[in-house]
Structure formats: C-alpha cells, structure tokens
Design an enzyme around this catalytic site. Sequence first.
Site, PDB file in Angstrom:
ATOM      1  N   SER A  88     -27.651  48.055  27.405  1.00 39.51           N
ATOM      2  CA  SER A  88     -26.829  47.066  28.106  1.00 39.51           C
ATOM      3  C   SER A  88     -27.419  45.663  28.004  1.00 39.51           C
ATOM      4  O   SER A  88     -27.541  45.118  26.915  1.00 39.51           O
ATOM      5  CB  SER A  88     -26.630  47.498  29.558  1.00 39.51           C
ATOM      6  OG  SER A  88     -25.680  46.694  30.203  1.00 39.51           O
ATOM      7  N   ASP A 234     -22.598  41.009  27.763  1.00 32.77           N
ATOM      8  CA  ASP A 234     -23.959  41.520  27.639  1.00 32.77           C
ATOM      9  C   ASP A 234     -24.069  42.317  26.343  1.00 32.77           C
ATOM     10  O   ASP A 234     -23.230  42.179  25.450  1.00 32.77           O
ATOM     11  CB  ASP A 234     -24.312  42.373  28.863  1.00 32.77           C
ATOM     12  CG  ASP A 234     -23.375  43.562  29.031  1.00 32.77           C
ATOM     13  OD1 ASP A 234     -22.256  43.524  28.477  1.00 32.77           O
ATOM     14  OD2 ASP A 234     -23.762  44.528  29.708  1.00 32.77           O
ATOM     15  N   ASP A 236     -23.534  45.394  25.486  1.00 36.32           N
ATOM     16  CA  ASP A 236     -22.543  46.408  25.125  1.00 36.32           C
ATOM     17  C   ASP A 236     -21.136  46.051  25.591  1.00 36.32           C
ATOM     18  O   ASP A 236     -20.223  46.866  25.495  1.00 36.32           O
ATOM     19  CB  ASP A 236     -22.944  47.782  25.674  1.00 36.32           C
ATOM     20  CG  ASP A 236     -23.051  47.803  27.196  1.00 36.32           C
ATOM     21  OD1 ASP A 236     -23.273  46.733  27.783  1.00 36.32           O
ATOM     22  OD2 ASP A 236     -22.927  48.892  27.786  1.00 36.32           O
ATOM     23  N   ASP A 238     -19.740  45.754  28.424  1.00 40.44           N
ATOM     24  CA  ASP A 238     -19.110  46.334  29.614  1.00 40.44           C
ATOM     25  C   ASP A 238     -19.106  45.330  30.763  1.00 40.44           C
ATOM     26  O   ASP A 238     -18.488  45.566  31.800  1.00 40.44           O
ATOM     27  CB  ASP A 238     -19.783  47.645  30.035  1.00 40.44           C
ATOM     28  CG  ASP A 238     -21.206  47.468  30.549  1.00 40.44           C
ATOM     29  OD1 ASP A 238     -21.828  46.426  30.250  1.00 40.44           O
ATOM     30  OD2 ASP A 238     -21.708  48.389  31.222  1.00 40.44           O
TER      31      ASP A 238
END
Length: 452
Positions: A88, A234, A236, A238
């Site tokens: 992440s 960020d 990834d 999400d």
Amino acid sequence: MKLFGTSGIRMKNLTPEIAYKVGFAVSQIAKNVVVGRDTRTTGDLIRNSLFAGLLNGGAEIVDIGIVPTPTLGYSARNYDMGIMITASHNPSEYNGIKLFNKDGTSFRPEQEQNIEDIIYNKKNQKRVSWNSIKKVWTDESALKKYSDFILDSVEINKNFSVVVDCANSAGCVASPYLFTDVGAHVISVNGHIDGRFIGRSPEPNEKNLQDTMHMIKGLNENNKGNKYIGIAHDGDADRMIAIDEKGRLTDFDKLLAVFSRYMAEKTGTKTIITTVDASMAIEEYLKDLNVNVIRTKVGDVAVSDELNKHDDAIFGGEPSGTWIHKDIHLTPDGILSGLRLLEMMEFYDKKLYELIDDVPCYSNLREKLPCPDDKKIIVMDFVIKNGENIFDAEVETIDGARFSLDDGWVLIRPSGTEPFVRVRVEAKNDIIAKELLEKGIKLVKDGLNEKK
C-alpha cells in the site's frame, strides 16, 4: 497475530519463505484464487513464492498482473478469493500480502487468524501429488472488465481538468485512463511504472505531494479556463486524496464530510459509516440532514462490515483516504472515489475548494507514546478505568478508548503494528485541544507506570 496486522501482512524485506507459507495455507481453504500485485521490485519474487505454495496445496491460480487493489477486489467475485501483493502506502523496501473475500471485502481478523493457525500449528495441511498440481492462468482482460464496470457506475457530463499523481505504482495502469475516458483533460504525474517510486514516496501526504501541489497552483494562476484539481493515490490506488484549485491538499476529515453529504443528498441515505478517529465535523456538517453517523473500529474491514449491517448505508470512509462505495462495490477504491469527486463537483456546481471550505474546522492534535507490546493491555485497562474521571465523560471502547465531550473528544488506542500508544484529540479551539492532549498523555504515562 504474528504475521497479520491491521491491513494484511506488511513488512520490510518480506521473504519468499513467508509468501510460500501464506500461499500454502490459503490453498487449504480455497481452490480457485485470483492474484494481482503492485509495482514493487520484489513483486515477482513474492508472487512466484506465493504461487509455489498455492500450487503445492492444490489451488488453481489466475494471475491478473500489475493492477490496482480495487481491480483485484472487483475480480475476486469470480473466484473463491483474491490475493493482492502490495504494501500500500509503505516505502519501496516493504511488501505485503492482503487477502480478499469474494464480495471484495478484506479478510477479517478471525479469517487471518485461521491462516496463521494453518501456518504455525500445521492445521489441516494437505499437499497434493505431482499429478494433481493445477495450472497458473493469465487473465489480461481483468483490468478492462474493472474499468468498464467503473465507467458504467459514474455519470460525468462536465469537462474537468485533472492532474493525476499515481506515485509510479499500480494506479498508473488505470487511473489516468479512466479520468480521460470520462472526458477530463488529464495531466499525468509520476505516471509510469517504477517499483522504486522514484517520483515520490507512495503515501499521499502533504510532504510527499509538494511538487504536485505547486504544479496545480502554478497551472491555475493564469488559467482563465477550467481550473485544475489534483487526484493522488498511494501504492495500490485503494486510497485517494485530492488537491484543490488553490494547490492545497484537502483535509481527509473534510473530504469525508463532503463525500458523506453528497451521498446523503444524492441518494437519500440516512446512515453514514466512519471510524472512531474521524472528526466530529462530519456530525456537524450533516446535522441538518438528520443523518445517523455510525462509528466503528479503524480499518476498511470494520467499515465494510458495518456497511453490510445496514441496508440503507451505501457509503463509508475513514480519514486515511479510504472510501467505500457499497452501491458500486465493497473494496476501498481510490480511482472510483476520484471520479465520484468530479460527480460531486458537477452535482453542486461548485469548485472543490468551495466545498471543502464549507466544512467546519476544528483543532486537532496527536501524539504517539512509546509502549512495549506486553504493556499495551495494562495501559489500556488503566486508561479505560480512570479516563472517565479525568475527562468527565463516558468511555467508548469500540477501538481503544474514546471520550466524547461537549466541545471535543479524545481517542487513546494502541498501535496494531508498532510499540506505541496513540493519543488523538479534537476540540473547538486550540486551548481546549492542548488541555485534552496533556491529560491524555499523562493518563497513558500513568498507565505505563502501573504495576501488575
């Protein structure tokens, strides 16, 4: 738990041995698994070891390559479960493994505990013979399926100008293209894949986004047409944070309040889900709509679980840039959230800074205090036992200890991954906030000195 923290497994220098063990443990409960990863340099290494464990236990694998986490979460509906290889927002030397259910929600703590039990207690371990090894398939259409799904879920008729900063990570393969597909004029920043994150560190905070913020401010200074806003992700994608037309990073709590009001006014929902660490501004901002704000534990797992408990609740978020749109899907989705931000601006016919500045602003202070892991229970027991007298307020123990006052609140909770106890306070002015913080710090220190 030894491996899993508040958001899956994340660690510096994640080893192939751990990835293999996780893969093998997963193969004992799921036989058809979809796997994606972000752009980190260790991604292939971890993926191959994970695959070895999955195959050794008899699982069939569908590899969808480098994709954002929401793509993986969306894809999981067609399999027993999904696995995302990502750390992440953590720096490039970290990597991690996050497990997803068919409905796109992250594994709950009890599910993660079951995986650890299989690993460490050798519970239910069964290897398959050479002639029962399954295959690894590649699905190159997963990203397009997700993209088409998202585009069908939003309606944007106005032309916007957007700077999209993907941090050289998984968002690069989707976010700039989807913003272009809805008719926005897009400038892509840090938009090529590089697992070293050479453009900026993947956490989308004020320090790391300085260059992008200055860029947007400069673009808009002499721009008489559409003003640019910024969307940053960020590692990834999400998560999503926005930069307004003045080049200011939007406050997560204010963005949460604005999103919540938009969803309430657009859909008529009377229930919004957020976490115990979110600002009291959300209740204040939604007061005239008679919206019930339900608070839960920190983390997307808790938010999605609470969303599922309430039929009329369709939106939840937390002040980390995590937004869940249950009416679309249950995976935190930074790309969808960015597009819905454009929808919201069109709905109100306002600039982003106008929407953000309309939210009440309170004084926030926070401190983290060193606390050995073996002392956390003692400290929190002391805080819960003595805090009501200190703050003259009832304690809520949803996640840590939260004390709600007429003019502010205090949250004291242990870190799930580090040897710290965190104290966060919010109040209607700086003087009250400082007083509350000092009381909170003293309470924790007194708990550390408690002998049992």
